[in-house]
Design an enzyme around this catalytic site. Structure first.
Site, PDB file in Angstrom:
ATOM      1  N   ARG A 329       0.817  -1.207   0.000  1.00 22.74           N
ATOM      2  CA  ARG A 329       0.000   0.000   0.000  1.00 22.74           C
ATOM      3  C   ARG A 329       0.858   1.267   0.000  1.00 22.74           C
ATOM      4  NH1 ARG A 329      -4.278  -2.306   3.780  1.00 22.74           N
ATOM      5  NH2 ARG A 329      -5.899  -2.885   2.333  1.00 22.74           N
ATOM      6  N   VAL A 451      -9.043   2.951  -4.658  1.00 27.34           N
ATOM      7  CA  VAL A 451      -8.412   1.632  -4.793  1.00 27.34           C
ATOM      8  C   VAL A 451      -7.501   1.279  -3.606  1.00 27.34           C
ATOM      9  CG1 VAL A 451      -8.548   1.524  -7.290  1.00 27.34           C
ATOM     10  CG2 VAL A 451      -6.616   2.639  -6.258  1.00 27.34           C
ATOM     11  N   GLU A 452      -7.223  -0.009  -3.492  1.00 27.91           N
ATOM     12  CA  GLU A 452      -6.376  -0.564  -2.417  1.00 27.91           C
ATOM     13  C   GLU A 452      -6.813  -0.090  -1.034  1.00 27.91           C
ATOM     14  OE1 GLU A 452      -2.152  -0.526  -2.895  1.00 27.91           O
ATOM     15  OE2 GLU A 452      -2.238  -1.593  -4.785  1.00 27.91           O
ATOM     16  N   GLY A 453      -8.104  -0.178  -0.767  1.00 29.12           N
ATOM     17  CA  GLY A 453      -8.651   0.245   0.527  1.00 29.12           C
ATOM     18  C   GLY A 453      -9.202   1.656   0.400  1.00 29.12           C
TER      19      GLY A 453
END
Ligand SMILES: Cc1cc2nc3c(=O)[nH]c(=O)nc-3n(C[C@H](O)[C@H](O)[C@H](O)COP(=O)(O)OP(=O)(O)OC[C@H]3O[C@@H](n4cnc5c(N)ncnc54)[C@H](O)[C@@H]3O)c2cc1C
Length: 761
Positions: A329, A451-453
């Site tokens: 992340r 995106v990504e959380g």
């Protein structure tokens, strides 16, 4: 990696004694949060880094100053100076934006130069770069075109190569890694579904193990995925699915020896063209054009060899994803956010001096300087965090709490910086076309937040939720002892926690009274920065105590108190960012001219921490304690504030750091791709800015003559320059410089126009 499907309490006799009684009471009162299996895998992934010191309430500056703050290797720098610059010059950014098509020429260059295999070891044909280098490449490419950069981003983040590198069988490494490195196989990553977005573990995609007619055990996949970046063009999908083995053909048994049919989340490699698998449709994501679309699968049959890690890897998919996201992340999304921040810093500093209104550059006006200073300082601080965290990850640390926080804050603050830049550019920021510098990235801002959380969940649930359990010195130990019904381990951890609280309360009170004066300043750091170390130590002590109090008084309830949790996340994140800025300042040799940026960053960060604390005190949702926090605590907090934010004087100094085309401007903007000076947009702006800076002494002569009333009052326009030349105020070379600067400034502020046949599609 091994899975445990059994509650340890189910196979152990019930514990007795005083510790066991306290354990039962704590369980009954819900003092500690309950942890689901998927949460547990997320919690167990990665490491506690310097973030743990903040949760412990004791900022450890000695440890902070010993952290790596790396530079690119010669090989990586040569790649950046060579192929990356070449690619930036090759990419027709506006054309890609309009046609939504990344040309074969650009794609061929990306593949030929090894961009797709930056994370793949050299022995498999990749470039074997550090995460810092990968992040720097992505940061640069995203400034030019998100569409083209997406190919590089997906190939070098959480997709096939990264997972195969870590968990693949040797056969998978030998087959796939060289093909992914060369770009022969374009990857995509398939997790999200219509019903499983943020709650990705609830996916419906399924794989059923069965024996085929040829007698071979295989998997039949059924799935509907959406939002897959590169999905429409990918050759190789990493598909996450729930794997079932109803016939027990895999022979998996649990701890009690019972056959297991629900294997769990599994990552399967899926080739384009496999019967039953369809892709190729496009979603149309907002912003700079890039490829994204759904994937459909109906009874898609694949070999067991397609499971990442082979049969051994079945059921370990979620753990694989969490382990890689623990560091991941911090890479691609922060790099993308930095792309916007870099462009905003370069363009806004320059534009604020090139654009003149009311006979002066707009950059000298307070309101504009305020925005420029914010952009400059946030970029300074966020770049510090990017380099600091990437360096730590390259050193082998995978800090999930910090990575999540960096992803969250970089995309949030990156968006604010770009929007501030758009405010400064006003009309020139709004009119789209090849001359617009920030517009394409501006329209892409929501993507990074999603995106990504997604940001809201990351702020209000994940970061503090994970941090309070994972990074706290005792919480996870107590939770584990409670779950395992281990009275001895529980007693030791509880006593340790009590001691920690008692010492911490005393330390926090002392730091409160002395405004952080006994917080401990690391040896040898710049004297002008001592105040920030003191106040950070003080803030961390308070944060640690509030965390203890939250766990004690709210415990499991914290999970649903997202607003409160979000404020804790804010406090944690801004402390961490200030620490990173201090580390950068020291590692870059304490450049005095950068002090305003560091000072602004720290004052701003501490002000945000203060705001977060005030919000926490005002909304403490626990009886008695909550009343005292609101009635007394909050007032004390306000009277004894960590910071009131950057002063106006400091703000002007921070703005000035990018308002002259000099060594500092070039150095602070090293992360920005500088096109040649004839290029529409940034190229022309940089030329105008260079000439504007060069002509300042000449302009000063004209202004002096105007004040002496020997020259008429007017802005610096060609007629006035001619008058100044005729009147002997300036010489002919100076007049020529002003004419050149005027022309360049006129070109730089020009916005695009389109003929009707170009405008209407
Ligand atoms: C452009 C783009 C590219 C993408 N690329 C990929 C890809 O390549 N592969 C892939 O697998 N996925 C991809 N995704 C999916 C992305 O990861 C998801 O969009 C994301 O996980 C959020 O899911 P959702 O959009 O369904 O939002 P939802 O889950 O519907 O969430 C809606 C809102 O609710 C909030 N929320 C949800 N749960 C909570 C909670 N417990 N507490 C507080 N707030 C909560 C979220 O923060 C969000 O603001 C992509 C998405 C986009 C937009």
């Amino acid at each position: 990696m091994k899975q445990t499907n059994v509650d340890p309490r189910a196979v152990k006799p019930r514990a007795r004694g005083p510790s066991a009684a306290v354990m039962r009471l704590m369980r009954k009162m819900g003092v500690m949060p309950k942890i689901s299996p998927t949460e547990r895998q997320a919690l167990e992934a990665g490491h506690v880094w310097i973030d743990g010191d903040l949760f412990a309430g004791k900022a450890n500056f000695k440890s902070l100053m010993s952290q790596p703050y790396n530079k690119l290797s010669d090989r990586e720098q040569a790649f950046l100076d060579g192929p990356v610059m070449e690619l930036c010059r090759l990419i027709p950014a506006w054309e890609i934006n309009q046609t939504r098509h990344v040309s074969d020429e650009v794609l061929a260059f990306i593949k030929a130069k090894g961009f797709m295999g930056m994370l793949i070891p050299q022995e498999y044909g990749g470039l074997g770069f550090s995460w810092l280098a990968i992040s720097t490449v992505l940061q640069t490419l995203n400034q030019v075109s998100v569409g083209a950069a997406t190919f590089v981003t997906i190939a070098n983040s959480l997709s096939a190569a990264e997972l195969i590198k870590h968990y693949g069988t040797q056969a998978q490494k030998d087959f796939y890694l060289p093909r992914l490195a060369s770009g022969e196989m374009v990857p995509c990553f398939g997790l999200t579904e219509p019903k499983a977005g943020s709650d990705a573990a609830s996916m419906e995609a399924s794989g059923h193990v069965f024996r085929d007619n040829d007698g071979v055990v295989k998997i039949s996949l059924n799935f509907e995925k959406r939002y897959m970046t590169l999905g429409p063009v990918a050759d190789l999908t990493t598909l996450a699915c729930q794997l079932f083995d109803p016939g027990h053909l895999l022979g998996r048994v649990d701890e009690k020896g019972q056959p297991v049919s629900d294997i769990g989340i599994t990552c399967v490699l899926l080739h384009k063209g496999t019967p039953g698998f369809t892709s190729g449709e496009h979603h149309m994501p907002i912003g700079d054009a890039f490829y994204n679309g759904p994937l459909h699968g109906k009874e898609v049959v694949v070999s067991l060899d397609n499971i990442i890690g082979g049969v051994e890897g079945a059921g370990l998919g979620w753990r694989m994803l969490m382990e890689q996201l623990a560091g991941g992340r911090a890479i691609s999304l922060p790099a993308g956010a930095m792309a916007g921040m870099n462009l905003a810093t370069t363009a806004t500093g320059a534009y604020s001096m090139v654009r003149r209104q009311f006979n002066m550059p707009i950059g000298v006006m307070d309101g504009i300087a305020e925005k420029v200073a914010f952009i400059n300082a946030m970029t300074y601080m966020m770049e510090a965090a990017r380099v600091g965290v990437c360096s730590a990850i390259d050193d082998g640390v995978k800090p999930p709490v910090t990575s999540g926080a960096l992803k969250l804050i970089s995309t949030e603050v990156g968006a604010q910086a770009v929007i501030a830049g758009m405010d400064v550019m006003a009309g020139a920021g709004v009119m789209q076309g090849p001359s617009n510098i920030l517009g394409r990235l501006y329209t892409s801002l929501p993507v990074g937040k999603t995106v990504e959380g997604a940001s809201i969940m990351t702020r209000t649930m994940l970061t503090y939720g994970q941090g309070a359990v994972r990074c706290h010195p005792y919480a996870l130990r107590i939770v584990k002892a409670l779950e395992a019904d281990e009275p001895a381990a529980f007693r030791n951890s509880l006593l340790g926690w009590v001691g920690h609280i008692v010492l911490g309360v005393g330390r926090t009170a002392r730091l409160d009274v002395l405004r952080g004066r006994t917080g401990g300043i690391p040896a040898g750091v710049a004297p002008q920065t001592h105040t920030y170390y003191r106040r950070l130590a003080w803030a961390a002590a308070r944060f640690g105590k509030l965390t203890d109090l939250a766990l004690l008084t709210m415990g499991a309830k914290l999970k649903v108190l997202g607003m409160l949790s979000g404020r804790f996340t804010d406090a944690f994140t801004w402390m961490l960012l200030a620490e990173m800025a201090l580390l950068r300042f020291e590692r870059e040799g304490r450049r005095q001219e950068d002090l305003p940026l560091l000072a602004y960053s720290c004052e701003y960060a501490l002000q945000r921490v203060q705001e977060a604390f005030e919000g926490i005190y005002s909304n403490w949702d626990a009886p008695v304690v909550g009343f005292f926090m609101r009635a007394v605590g909050k007032q004390m907090l306000r009277l004894n504030s960590l910071s009131h934010g950057p002063s106006d004087k400091l703000t002007k100094k921070a703005a000035a750091t990018t308002q002259t085309y000099n060594e500092q401007f070039l150095r602070l903007n090293e992360g920005t791709f500088f096109p040649s000076e004839d290029k529409l947009g940034l190229g022309r702006l940089l030329k105008a800015f260079r000439l504007e800076t060069e002509s300042r002494p000449v302009i000063a002569k004209i202004v002096k003559a105007q004040k002496a009333k020997t020259l008429r009052r007017s802005d610096i326009r060609p007629a006035l320059v001619n008058d100044a030349l005729a009147g002997g105020v300036i010489d002919s070379a100076e007049a020529q410089l002003l004419h050149d600067a005027y022309q360049a400034m006129s070109d730089a502020i020009t916005v695009d126009t389109f003929e009707p046949d170009q405008y209407f599609l």
